[in-house]
Write a protein that holds these residues in place. Structure first.
Motif, mmCIF file in Angstrom:
data_model
loop_
_atom_site.group_PDB
_atom_site.id
_atom_site.type_symbol
_atom_site.label_atom_id
_atom_site.label_comp_id
_atom_site.label_asym_id
_atom_site.label_seq_id
_atom_site.Cartn_x
_atom_site.Cartn_y
_atom_site.Cartn_z
ATOM 1 N N UNK A 43 0.790 -1.208 0.000
ATOM 2 C CA UNK A 43 0.000 0.000 0.000
ATOM 3 C C UNK A 43 0.825 1.262 0.000
ATOM 4 N N UNK A 115 -0.506 -4.797 6.008
ATOM 5 C CA UNK A 115 -1.252 -3.747 5.303
ATOM 6 C C UNK A 115 -1.306 -2.483 6.156
ATOM 7 N N UNK A 116 -1.596 -2.657 7.446
ATOM 8 C CA UNK A 116 -1.702 -1.499 8.336
ATOM 9 C C UNK A 116 -0.347 -0.830 8.484
ATOM 10 N N UNK A 117 0.722 -1.622 8.613
ATOM 11 C CA UNK A 117 2.019 -0.977 8.772
ATOM 12 C C UNK A 117 2.402 -0.245 7.487
ATOM 13 N N UNK A 119 0.221 1.226 5.529
ATOM 14 C CA UNK A 119 -0.586 2.445 5.564
ATOM 15 C C UNK A 119 0.073 3.458 6.493
ATOM 16 N N UNK A 120 0.573 2.966 7.633
ATOM 17 C CA UNK A 120 1.266 3.853 8.566
ATOM 18 C C UNK A 120 2.479 4.493 7.913
ATOM 19 N N UNK A 121 3.281 3.675 7.235
ATOM 20 C CA UNK A 121 4.479 4.194 6.574
ATOM 21 C C UNK A 121 4.090 5.221 5.518
ATOM 22 N N UNK A 123 1.441 7.197 5.578
ATOM 23 C CA UNK A 123 1.117 8.437 6.304
ATOM 24 C C UNK A 123 2.386 9.213 6.610
ATOM 25 N N UNK B 284 -7.937 0.526 10.115
ATOM 26 C CA UNK B 284 -6.871 0.637 11.110
ATOM 27 C C UNK B 284 -7.430 0.355 12.507
ATOM 28 N N UNK B 319 -0.270 13.439 11.917
ATOM 29 C CA UNK B 319 -0.328 12.241 11.084
ATOM 30 C C UNK B 319 1.006 11.524 11.069
ATOM 31 N N UNK B 322 1.131 9.533 14.155
ATOM 32 C CA UNK B 322 0.146 8.471 14.006
ATOM 33 C C UNK B 322 0.715 7.349 13.136
ATOM 34 N N UNK B 323 1.340 7.733 12.036
ATOM 35 C CA UNK B 323 1.929 6.742 11.140
ATOM 36 C C UNK B 323 3.032 5.948 11.815
ATOM 37 N N UNK B 326 1.580 3.507 14.165
ATOM 38 C CA UNK B 326 0.985 2.351 13.479
ATOM 39 C C UNK B 326 2.050 1.320 13.131
ATOM 40 N N UNK B 327 3.141 1.795 12.522
ATOM 41 C CA UNK B 327 4.199 0.869 12.115
ATOM 42 C C UNK B 327 4.767 0.163 13.340
ATOM 43 N N UNK B 330 2.417 -2.423 14.802
ATOM 44 C CA UNK B 330 2.304 -3.630 14.000
ATOM 45 C C UNK B 330 3.568 -4.474 14.092
#
Lengths: 313, 369
Positions: A43, A115-117, A119-121, A123, B284, B319, B322-323, B326-327, B330
């Motif tokens: 993604x 997928x989420x990681x 999306x995070x990257x 962002x 998410x 953001x 936030x990103x 998230x990484x 995960x």
């Protein structure tokens, strides 16, 4: 419905569609390669593309190249832009693999987690470029005159379009041959086909995956510089819509299939322009997705079928 | 495979311990517990003292309604599709939009009552789920993802370009829900935010109740079977297509339900409120919290919705952080904050629930030895 404008606009739409489509096709290769090997939608690939457009623009601004060039200066400027774009994209792709994918792979995380990681990257990358470059469009200079070479019907074939299509085709053939003929390509195909057996046969999985990302990144970099030549502006979120379209192209052709990406890219590019001329430009994306759904209904694994493993020499 | 069987032992893990503890208590203590929970959610959570900590820059009860409450509801709905039935839906916002526009159009053009539109919005969203799902749910995994993503884009372009949805300007002066009696907590007005919080709280309780009943039924077991191994499920006689369609329609109807509430509170909606970003954020929420586990999903939605509201001062880097979060999450907790027992067992086994192709190698080699 504007069938009349479809008829009058047919040749210009076709030419623009092929131009746009070859950029999508290059972009789509990154999705297809990574999917073939990891069974994973990358993604953040749209950001790989975005960084490419940004890098090419950055070097032009840095060297104060803003006017039309000629001769060696033009060739040099174009090569420099391409080099930086490919470098930026490839570095981003490699960094993504290292930071956002490999640790998850090691821990056997689910595909959704990956997928989420991603999306995070994505962002993070967008925000970094938004903060650094503001949220306005920055211009990429016009390096050569877009003069008309010849006409097909009512369509003018200009130099920039020829450059884009030729460059895209050359890169695509190069990649196809790399995957089909070289040792690296054999490794990629082996991992795509059966990772477990590939390891037992001595394929270094980590390195193969790294090279897969590298190849995808380079292709996105070429797509990025061609995008700059065509549209001459870029922004932190430039990758999003072309990214969706490129991914759609990969799926349409059969994800994991290199020739499928080429076919899918061209079809998406054409559809977009034809859709715009028939239904009006506000419906161009809708046309693309409706056709995608229809195609998948009748050929659930894309037009050419999904298989990186079977891309034989 | 031992860990999986261990994990599946009745009432194992943290959730199981809580449940066992709960069942061991006498009825009056259970009643007290319920009352305490009710007190905490109804009085304590929206109070001014909590607000000072949680959202100093905005109206806390309003934040509790949107984004928090709405995200929780949406995440619960998407969890049915992603967490229970294992289908990746990237266009979930479309159903939210269907509900929102149903409320906006039926209330402003037809002058329907809010309480009539609620079931209407649910039915419309479920129907659009069926219409989208019927042809596409035969596709697998990532193809479904791209089709749903495409559907989200189509809805987005449609509401932007069709005349009767108001185009990019959207629809304004959507009525609030009618007041119930004369109690101030049932009076729905602008600037009067707490009633909306109670409304969405009630909706969340209803949805959690209904879905947990479903999960423990034949339907829920069929979903698990489909998620774990679709071919095996089909061979065992589970009509996989029908149950996938069910999951899709139920998820869609929860999205529509949320949309109706959202539109009636905002009194103004436009296509900019139903973007692809919402689909991604809700996904998410589900994965971050622990897909397939409702308390986890609620926690995930709370965190995702609340953090940006809390750190408004850092708008520029919001953001970015936030990103990164998230990484990092995960990487260190790929199964989510509060994973379901089954997921945890799979992770312990190194199977990771059908990971990324090559990812499985080290783990499966170990298993083979």
């Amino acid at each position: 419905m504007h069938l009349h404008s479809f008829v009058t606009q047919f040749w210009p739409s076709t030419v623009d569609g092929v131009t746009l489509g070859s950029i999508y096709a290059l972009f789509a290769l990154g999705y297809t390669l990574v999917y073939g090997v990891l069974k994973l939608i990358n993604f953040a690939h749209s950001e790989v593309f975005m960084v490419g457009t940004m890098s090419a623009m950055w070097i032009m601004h840095f060297l104060n190249i803003s006017a039309i060039q000629s001769g060696f200066a033009l060739v040099g400027a174009l090569l420099l832009a391409a080099l930086f774009s490919m470098g930026g994209s490839a570095a981003t792709a490699l960094a993504l693999e290292r930071v956002a994918y490999r640790p998850l792979r090691r821990r056997g995380a689910s595909r959704l987690a990956a997928l989420i990681s991603a999306i995070g990257a994505s962002f993070v990358l967008q925000q970094v470029f938004e903060v650094y470059y503001s949220n306005q469009y920055s211009n990429f200079p016009r390096l050569f005159k877009h003069s008309t070479l010849f006409n097909i019907g009512s369509a003018q074939i200009t130099t920039d379009r020829v450059l884009i299509v030729v460059a895209a085709v050359v890169m695509m053939v190069a990649l196809e041959r790399t995957v089909a003929l070289t040792k690296l390509g054999r490794g990629i195909r082996a991992v795509a086909q059966d990772p477990e057996t590939a390891t037992l046969m001595g394929v270094n999985i980590d390195r193969t995956i790294m090279y897969t990302f590298l190849l995808g990144g380079i292709m996105a970099g070429v797509a990025a510089v061609l995008w700059n030549v065509r549209f001459e502006q870029t922004r932190f979120d430039i990758g999003f819509l072309p990214g969706i379209k490129a991914f759609t192209a990969a799926v349409l052709g059969g994800i994991g299939n290199i020739r499928g990406a080429l076919l899918g890219g061209l079809i998406i590019g054409l559809l977009e322009l034809y859709g715009a001329s028939v239904f009006g430009s506000q419906w161009r994306d809708t046309t693309v997705f409706v056709v995608l759904v229809l195609v998948l209904l009748f050929r659930p694994s894309g037009l050419l079928g999904e298989s990186l493993a079977r891309a034989r020499a | 495979m031992t860990a999986i069987s261990r994990g599946m032992a009745p009432l194992g893990g943290f959730g199981g311990r809580v449940r066992r503890f709960w069942r061991a208590q006498p009825p009056f203590l259970q009643l007290l517990g319920v009352l305490l929970l009710f007190f905490a959610l109804a009085i304590l959570l929206p109070s001014a003292a909590v607000a000072k900590v949680m959202a100093p820059q905005s109206s806390w009860p309003l934040v509790l309604f949107y984004p928090i409450g709405c995200y929780v509801l949406l995440a619960l709905g998407l969890n049915v599709v992603v967490g229970e039935a294992g289908m990746l839906d990237l266009g979930y916002v479309a159903f939210f939009a269907v509900g929102g526009y149903a409320m906006a159009l039926l209330a402003t053009k037809q002058h329907w009552n809010f309480w009539v539109i609620v079931p209407g919005g649910i039915i419309l969203a479920a129907a659009s789920g069926l219409i989208l799902g019927a042809p596409t749910l035969r596709l697998r995994g990532d193809y479904l993802a791209i089709v749903t993503l495409g559907f989200g884009q189509i809805i987005d372009q449609a509401v932007n370009n069709v005349g009767w949805t108001g185009g990019p300007q959207g629809i304004s002066s959507i009525p609030h829900p009618p007041d119930i009696g004369h109690l101030s907590i049932f009076t729905y007005q602008i600037g009067h935010d707490r009633p909306y919080y109670y409304l969405i709280l009630a909706a969340i309780f209803l949805v959690v109740f209904l879905i947990s009943r479903l999960k423990n039924s034949r339907v829920g077991r069929a979903w698990v079977a489909i998620r774990e191994d679709e071919d095996a499920a089909e061979l065992m006689g589970v009509p996989t297509y029908r149950f996938r369609l069910w999951a899709f329609a139920i998820g869609a109807s929860v999205g529509g339900f949320t949309g109706v509430f959202f539109a009636s509170q905002q009194i103004f909606i436009n296509p900019g409120q139903f973007t692809y970003a919402i689909s991604v954020l809700i996904l998410v929420c589900v994965v971050l919290g622990g897909s397939g586990n409702m308390p986890g999903v609620i926690l995930g939605a709370f965190v995702v919705a609340w953090l940006p509201e809390r750190f408004r001062g850092f708008d520029k880097y919001k953001i970015l952080f936030f990103g990164i979060a998230l990484v990092a999450l995960m990487i260190f907790r790929p199964e989510g904050l509060l994973p379901s027992r089954r997921k945890k067992a799979e992770m312990a086994d190194g199977a990771g629930g059908g990971g990324m192709g090559a990812a499985l190698i080290p783990a499966s080699l170990e298993v083979d030895q």
